[in-house]
Design an enzyme around this catalytic site. Structure first.
Site, PDB file in Angstrom:
ATOM      1  N   ASN A 181       0.757  -1.153  -0.080  1.00 53.69           N
ATOM      2  CA  ASN A 181       0.085   0.022   0.129  1.00 53.69           C
ATOM      3  C   ASN A 181       0.700   1.051  -0.105  1.00 53.69           C
ATOM      4  OD1 ASN A 181      -1.981   2.021   0.402  1.00 53.69           O
ATOM      5  ND2 ASN A 181      -2.891   1.110   2.141  1.00 53.69           N
ATOM      6  N   ASN A 189      -6.057   6.314  -1.284  1.00 58.63           N
ATOM      7  CA  ASN A 189      -7.016   5.909  -2.427  1.00 58.63           C
ATOM      8  C   ASN A 189      -7.403   4.559  -1.864  1.00 58.63           C
ATOM      9  OD1 ASN A 189      -4.946   3.954  -2.853  1.00 58.63           O
ATOM     10  ND2 ASN A 189      -4.183   4.604  -4.738  1.00 58.63           N
ATOM     11  N   ASP A 190      -7.210   4.201  -0.615  1.00 61.16           N
ATOM     12  CA  ASP A 190      -8.028   3.013   0.072  1.00 61.16           C
ATOM     13  C   ASP A 190      -9.665   3.188  -0.195  1.00 61.16           C
ATOM     14  OD1 ASP A 190      -5.462   2.189   0.510  1.00 61.16           O
ATOM     15  OD2 ASP A 190      -5.673   2.251   2.827  1.00 61.16           O
ATOM     16  N   GLY A 247      -5.828  -2.551   0.011  1.00 63.41           N
ATOM     17  CA  GLY A 247      -5.278  -1.247  -0.273  1.00 63.41           C
ATOM     18  C   GLY A 247      -3.983  -1.298  -0.987  1.00 63.41           C
ATOM     19  N   ASP A 285      -1.600  -1.114  -3.991  1.00 69.42           N
ATOM     20  CA  ASP A 285      -1.759  -0.126  -5.304  1.00 69.42           C
ATOM     21  C   ASP A 285      -0.536  -0.028  -6.346  1.00 69.42           C
ATOM     22  OD1 ASP A 285      -0.360   1.469  -3.706  1.00 69.42           O
ATOM     23  OD2 ASP A 285      -1.822   2.567  -2.961  1.00 69.42           O
ATOM     24  N   ASP A 316      -6.302 -13.849 -20.041  1.00 63.90           N
ATOM     25  CA  ASP A 316      -6.968 -14.868 -18.768  1.00 63.90           C
ATOM     26  C   ASP A 316      -7.787 -15.599 -19.467  1.00 63.90           C
ATOM     27  OD1 ASP A 316      -8.070 -15.291 -15.964  1.00 63.90           O
ATOM     28  OD2 ASP A 316      -9.810 -14.547 -16.947  1.00 63.90           O
ATOM     29  N   GLU A 357      -3.865 -18.461 -20.692  1.00 58.54           N
ATOM     30  CA  GLU A 357      -4.004 -19.319 -19.545  1.00 58.54           C
ATOM     31  C   GLU A 357      -5.242 -20.483 -20.157  1.00 58.54           C
ATOM     32  OE1 GLU A 357      -6.151 -19.268 -15.158  1.00 58.54           O
ATOM     33  OE2 GLU A 357      -7.152 -18.314 -17.043  1.00 58.54           O
TER      34      GLU A 357
END
Length: 581
Positions: free
Chosen positions: A103, A108-109, A128, A130, A295, A324
């Site tokens: 964090n 920005n949490d 949190g 980032d 993905d 994947e």
């Protein structure tokens, strides 16, 4: 760009009845497409090679009157951007789940208008981590010896809950503000490159999040698969290659939804297909990316994936991507790789895939009793012997674990000796190695295999942590030793051509012993894995074909010299790396 077409998606109330007009040298309107929803307009432009970077107005006209003007910008490309080189087998990827790594900006949490707020004790909650937290520790990654960085999705996931993982996009063009901004992401890419680290984006084109902005106003009746009547996927991935497969099975696999909160996108809709392809190209250009992790590769429409991969590689021939396909069957994975000749005529341009079969073989090989028939290290040998199925086995991404499975240290029952053997194999066998964050300090998930436990906070990533991988404070002796061990391996690998790009030759594993060599014309590296409970003495005459007249070898980890004319002793439950002099 080599493809001069550009499709604009315009979403505005009743814009569908407007006519776009523009005047800008080198830019022309080719077609205008109106759809069922009156709030969309799709405008196809042609951008000539003579067009210059700049901003120009697009007017939308109804009954001869302008009802909307939008300033559209054509951005300048960086010099030689089409020649940007992707990651290679000379690199080692470091994989990060950003919400759980560090964090760096607690401000920005919590973001207004986004209901899923940070709650570090909640189940499937945001913690949190980032972009700033990652940027703060790029020096650590460089010092460890990592040269590529794969970060789980950072785009906006404005979902009511469980949004931290990033796989339920609600805006494909916007970084989630709880991670940072688009500019923060671009700055991270540039800062990483200064340290010799290539940035790899994690993309999803199979589905979006149920809170995506277009879900309240879908453009067409076929924007989603099973639109209005969702059906869950059967996960019958074999149906794609199966010559006997029913259309029912193929459709339910590819068109079915993962979960109700992840609407399955219909890539057969040409407007949506173009949107997704252009989004990929935009991120590569905008953030100067050096790789893509795609993905759920076998779940979107397979013909779309062929076109998506073709379009990306057409623009960036030296680029690299990995898909994947979570299957333990090498034949299913090989089907998707570029250059593979498939009996059903399917042609892909996807350069690489994840090597799930080898990951599974590695874990089983380390856990099983080699005294039993067909068990133990022979699993690695047998899996690699199937490399004839792949067009380019050297471009498969190899790994010991990832964000969706128990941590490697947990899978091998927290045995440090086996962990060292596993890391040695990962960093010396063929392919592009990937290491999950925290592996360097033996992170584990002993209580459960829930994603929350697998994706634990990186020690040192939060101000209240009393242990830090970054400074070494609070680490146990075992953790410090593991970290230094991996760092030594990574640093050595960065300068060894044989393990980066060399060929592989191996000897059938027997009685807990597996021997292989990586070699180029200039270098040879011999690796011996001994999993038995006793030391092994090797008669080097048996391996004469790979010694190639060398007289001595240097143990990479200890620096000791070994005469190759004498038997080699390898301690129980250990592996040695010998650089042949």
């Amino acid at each position: 760009m080599k493809d001069t077409r550009l499709q604009l998606l315009i979403h505005e109330k009743n814009i569908g009845s407007a006519q776009p007009k523009l005047m800008y040298p080198g830019v022309t309107v080719a077609t205008v497409t109106r759809v069922k929803s009156p709030n969309y307009l799709f405008v196809d432009l042609v951008i000539s090679p003579a067009a210059k970077a700049g901003t120009f107005p697009i007017q939308f006209v109804k009954d001869g009157k302008s009802v909307l003007t939008y300033p559209y910008e054509l951005k300048a490309r960086e010099a030689n951007s089409a020649q940007r080189k992707g990651y290679t087998a000379a690199d080692v990827m470091y994989m990060i789940t950003p919400d759980r790594f560090a964090n760096g900006n607690s401000a920005n949490d919590v973001v207004a208008g986004m209901p899923d707020k940070a709650n570090r004790t909640g189940r499937d909650a945001r913690h949190g981590g980032d972009i700033q937290g990652i940027a703060n520790h790029l020096d650590y990654l460089q010092d460890m010896g990592f040269t590529a960085l794969w970060i789980n999705p950072l785009v906006e996931n404005n979902m009511p809950s469980a949004s931290y993982h990033g796989y339920a996009s609600t805006d494909f063009y916007k970084i989630d503000p709880r991670f940072g901004s688009n500019e923060d992401y671009r700055a991270l890419s540039k800062a990483a490159q200064k340290r010799g680290i290539k940035l790899i984006i994690d993309l999803i084109v199979n589905h979006c999040g149920s809170s995506h902005w277009w879900m309240s106003d879908l453009p067409t009746d076929d924007w989603l698969n099973f639109q209005g009547d969702p059906k869950m996927t059967s996960h019958a991935r074999e149906s794609i290659q199966d010559p006997h497969a029913s259309e029912y099975d193929k459709k339910l696999h590819a068109d079915g939804w993962f979960v109700s909160t992840m609407p399955d996108l219909n890539q057969r809709n040409p407007l949506l297909a173009t949107y997704l392809i252009q989004n990929t190209l935009w991120w590569i250009e905008y953030a100067d990316l050096r790789g893509i992790r795609m993905d759920t590769y076998p779940y979107p429409d397979k013909d779309f994936m062929a076109e998506w991969s073709r379009r990306v590689m057409q623009e960036y021939p030296a680029f690299n991507m990995v898909g994947e396909e979570w299957s333990l069957n090498p034949a299913l994975i090989a089907f998707w790789q570029k250059g593979k000749t498939n009996r059903n005529g399917y042609v892909s341009s996807m350069p690489g895939m994840f090597d799930f079969p080898l990951q599974n073989a590695l874990v089983e090989a380390l856990n099983e009793d080699d005294r039993q028939y067909n068990r133990g290290l022979v699993k690695i040998y047998q899996t690699l012997s199937q490399d004839f199925l792949y067009e380019r086995p050297d471009n498969l991404v190899t790994f010991a674990d990832n964000h969706d499975m128990s941590r490697f240290f947990t899978q091998i029952h927290e045995d440090v000796a086996l962990w060292k053997m596993g890391m040695i194999h990962l960093l010396t066998t063929r392919g592009v190695p990937q290491v999950y964050y925290g592996t360097e300090i033996l992170m584990t998930n002993p209580t459960s295999d829930r994603h929350d436990d697998i994706r634990g906070e990186m020690p040192g990533g939060w101000a209240d942590h009393t242990t830090s991988v970054f400074t070494g404070i609070g680490l146990t002796e075992q953790q410090r030793t593991a970290k230094e061990f991996l760092k030594k391996l990574l640093t050595w690998r960065k300068s060894n051509e044989a393990v980066q790009t060399g060929k592989l030759k191996h000897f059938a594993a027997r009685e807990g012993l597996y021997v292989y060599v990586r070699y180029t014309d200039a270098q040879r590296v011999l690796v011996v894995m001994n999993k038995s409970a006793d030391a092994k003495t090797l008669d080097m005459v048996k391996y004469g074909e790979v010694l190639a007249g060398r007289k001595t070898a240097t143990d990479v980890l200890t620096g000791q010299t070994q005469p190759l004319s004498q038997p080699l002793s390898v301690a129980a439950k250990s592996a040695v790396i010998l650089a042949l002099d």
